[in-house]
Design an enzyme around this catalytic site. Sequence first.
Site, PDB file in Angstrom:
ATOM      1  N   CYS A   8       0.666  -0.904  -0.454  1.00  0.00           N
ATOM      2  CA  CYS A   8       0.024   0.007  -0.314  1.00  0.00           C
ATOM      3  C   CYS A   8       0.867   1.074  -0.164  1.00  0.00           C
ATOM      4  CB  CYS A   8      -0.902   0.028   1.213  1.00  0.00           C
ATOM      5  SG  CYS A   8      -0.283   0.088   2.748  1.00  0.00           S
ATOM      6  N   ASN A  11       2.533   1.372   4.271  1.00  0.00           N
ATOM      7  CA  ASN A  11       2.922   0.490   4.811  1.00  0.00           C
ATOM      8  C   ASN A  11       2.639   0.386   6.667  1.00  0.00           C
ATOM      9  OD1 ASN A  11       5.423  -2.015   5.277  1.00  0.00           O
ATOM     10  ND2 ASN A  11       3.122  -2.403   4.919  1.00  0.00           N
ATOM     11  N   CYS A  13      -1.787   0.640   7.357  1.00  0.00           N
ATOM     12  CA  CYS A  13      -2.494   0.350   7.148  1.00  0.00           C
ATOM     13  C   CYS A  13      -3.434  -1.155   6.786  1.00  0.00           C
ATOM     14  CB  CYS A  13      -3.509   1.247   7.635  1.00  0.00           C
ATOM     15  SG  CYS A  13      -3.477   2.619   8.544  1.00  0.00           S
ATOM     16  N   ARG A  14      -3.490  -0.106   5.092  1.00  0.00           N
ATOM     17  CA  ARG A  14      -3.539  -2.281   4.199  1.00  0.00           C
ATOM     18  C   ARG A  14      -2.557  -2.569   4.167  1.00  0.00           C
ATOM     19  NH1 ARG A  14      -5.129   2.039  -0.849  1.00  0.00           N
ATOM     20  NH2 ARG A  14      -3.765   2.615   0.355  1.00  0.00           N
ATOM     21  N   SER A  15      -2.113  -2.701   3.883  1.00  0.00           N
ATOM     22  CA  SER A  15      -0.651  -3.434   3.686  1.00  0.00           C
ATOM     23  C   SER A  15      -0.036  -4.808   4.702  1.00  0.00           C
ATOM     24  CB  SER A  15       0.234  -3.226   2.536  1.00  0.00           C
ATOM     25  OG  SER A  15       1.552  -2.705   3.574  1.00  0.00           O
ATOM     26  N   ASP A 119      -8.552   3.587   1.234  1.00  0.00           N
ATOM     27  CA  ASP A 119      -6.912   3.932   2.611  1.00  0.00           C
ATOM     28  C   ASP A 119      -7.670   4.348   4.312  1.00  0.00           C
ATOM     29  OD1 ASP A 119      -5.146   4.709   4.050  1.00  0.00           O
ATOM     30  OD2 ASP A 119      -3.385   5.059   2.635  1.00  0.00           O
TER      31      ASP A 119
END
Length: 148
Positions: A8, A11, A13-15, A119
């Site tokens: 993401c 690096n 939150c999402r990934s 995000d």
Amino acid sequence: MSKILFVCLGNICRSPAAEAIFRSLCPEVETDSAGTSDYHIGEPPYGPMVAAAAARGIAMSDLRARQVRRQDFTAFDLIVVMDDQNRSHVESLRPEGVDTPVVLMAPLAAGWASQEVPDPYYTRDFDGCLDLLEAAARGLQAHLAERG
């Protein structure tokens, strides 16, 4: 497929959430996560995302942010990105002659219309993000099982 990288922007939150979710589903698969930016290198995942994930029994506080690198194309069998902007950035790093697939995470989720994982750092919808990531991780797991 034994090594998957989730990517993401920052690096945090999402990934890392995608990595933590997927490693809980498929502990036999080697995973990592990275960001296209250098904003948070060495930092742990974002506190509100860690809390939302922990409420679901997903541990991710051990992860630390890093930036995606050209050598990730040869170190991983698959790179899974959260949105088109990050896919473009990752593709700009692709070494010539390397054909490692780069795919979007959201379309792996059965029954979801989303093409990108929003995000939550900006939307503040950590639970919605986790719902989508969990569905996509199950889709990825099923896809890998089909391939053997």
